[in-house]
Scaffold this motif. Structure first.
Motif, mmCIF file in Angstrom:
data_model
loop_
_atom_site.group_PDB
_atom_site.id
_atom_site.type_symbol
_atom_site.label_atom_id
_atom_site.label_comp_id
_atom_site.label_asym_id
_atom_site.label_seq_id
_atom_site.Cartn_x
_atom_site.Cartn_y
_atom_site.Cartn_z
ATOM 1 N N ALA A 136 0.834 -1.212 0.000
ATOM 2 C CA ALA A 136 0.000 0.000 0.000
ATOM 3 C C ALA A 136 0.867 1.260 0.000
ATOM 4 O O ALA A 136 0.522 2.268 -0.605
ATOM 5 N N HIS A 137 2.000 1.194 0.679
ATOM 6 C CA HIS A 137 2.953 2.313 0.702
ATOM 7 C C HIS A 137 3.536 2.557 -0.691
ATOM 8 O O HIS A 137 3.558 3.705 -1.172
ATOM 9 N N GLU A 138 3.977 1.502 -1.353
ATOM 10 C CA GLU A 138 4.552 1.676 -2.696
ATOM 11 C C GLU A 138 3.486 2.192 -3.665
ATOM 12 O O GLU A 138 3.773 3.012 -4.548
ATOM 13 N N ILE A 139 2.259 1.727 -3.503
ATOM 14 C CA ILE A 139 1.157 2.222 -4.336
ATOM 15 C C ILE A 139 0.949 3.717 -4.084
ATOM 16 O O ILE A 139 0.630 4.480 -4.994
ATOM 17 N N GLY A 140 1.160 4.141 -2.840
ATOM 18 C CA GLY A 140 1.090 5.572 -2.538
ATOM 19 C C GLY A 140 2.072 6.363 -3.392
ATOM 20 O O GLY A 140 1.740 7.433 -3.920
ATOM 21 N N HIS A 141 3.273 5.811 -3.562
ATOM 22 C CA HIS A 141 4.244 6.479 -4.445
ATOM 23 C C HIS A 141 3.711 6.529 -5.878
ATOM 24 O O HIS A 141 3.854 7.543 -6.567
ATOM 25 N N ALA A 142 3.107 5.427 -6.322
ATOM 26 C CA ALA A 142 2.566 5.388 -7.698
ATOM 27 C C ALA A 142 1.479 6.444 -7.886
ATOM 28 O O ALA A 142 1.276 6.948 -8.991
ATOM 29 N N GLY A 146 4.836 11.400 -1.669
ATOM 30 C CA GLY A 146 6.195 11.269 -1.143
ATOM 31 C C GLY A 146 6.156 10.743 0.275
ATOM 32 O O GLY A 146 5.097 10.349 0.777
ATOM 33 N N HIS A 147 7.298 10.734 0.936
ATOM 34 C CA HIS A 147 7.346 10.237 2.311
ATOM 35 C C HIS A 147 6.837 11.281 3.292
ATOM 36 O O HIS A 147 6.946 12.482 3.048
ATOM 37 N N ARG A 148 6.248 10.800 4.372
ATOM 38 C CA ARG A 148 5.789 11.666 5.464
ATOM 39 C C ARG A 148 6.259 11.012 6.760
ATOM 40 O O ARG A 148 5.704 10.029 7.221
#
Ligand SMILES: [Zn+2]
Length: 198
Positions: A136-142, A146-148
């Motif tokens: 789910a985190h990598e999909i957030g990048h897609a 960015g990072h928080r």
């Protein structure tokens, strides 16, 4: 396994946190009610390099959808494959038995890789599955995020079990989602389509 998951009572919907995260029906019921429309984004999960048994994946994949549907009204139309061929329109993510040094990485929306068993630090409100959280985190990048790093509970925090999205992230990801989404904006968010019989 799926029958068991579907057998979980609807009362689970009322339980806060992730008790219902592995129940697709509950995930559907918990979708962010204030956000319209629901974007349906095709997601191909590549399992040919995974060392985990196929039967372990449906609840993990359902939790990816729980994280995104409940907070951002984005439903991933997930299907699994045992090969490396990329999807033409949508997202591609590989689960892999081993990635040197990393729990997962994002190169582009059709090149996301996550370890079968990522090694994550705790969060106050943790996701159930490290693999689901990292995917789910990598999909957030897609979806442009960015990072928080200001809380271990953040989905976009590095290397924790956190899965929370912030309002600005919700807005930003919803701006990116239509680029990948199917035309349909209604219908249920079903369980993943597995490439082999379980
Ligand atoms: Zn990251």
């Amino acid at each position: 396994m799926l029958n068991l998951l579907f057998g979980i009572g609807l009362s689970m919907v009322l339980v806060p946190g992730l008790a219902s995260s592995t129940n697709p029906a509950a995930a559907e019921a918990m979708k962010a009610p204030h956000l319209q429309p629901v974007y349906h984004v095709p997601l191909r999960i590549h399992l040919g390099q995974s060392g985990r048994p196929l039967a372990e994946w449906p609840p993990v994949l359902a939790e990816i959808n729980h994280i995104w549907l409940s907070q951002d009204a984005i439903c991933f139309e997930i299907h699994t494959v045992d090969h490396d061929e990329e999807l033409g329109h949508g997202l591609d993510l590989w689960f892999t038995s081993f990635i040197p040094q990393w729990n997962g990485y994002y190169r582009d929306p059709n090149d996301m890789h996550v370890r079968d068993e990522p090694d994550l630090r705790p969060a106050l409100r943790p996701a159930e599955s490290a693999a689901a959280r990292t995917a789910a985190h990598e999909i957030g990048h897609a979806l442009g995020l960015g990072h928080r790093q200001d809380s271990d509970d953040n989905l976009m925090r590095s290397k924790t079990y956190g899965w929370q999205l912030h309002p600005a992230e919700i807005k930003q990801a919803r701006q990116a989602a239509p680029h990948f989404a199917l035309e349909k904006t209604s219908g249920s968010c079903g369980p993943p389509a597995m490439h082999n019989r379980l």
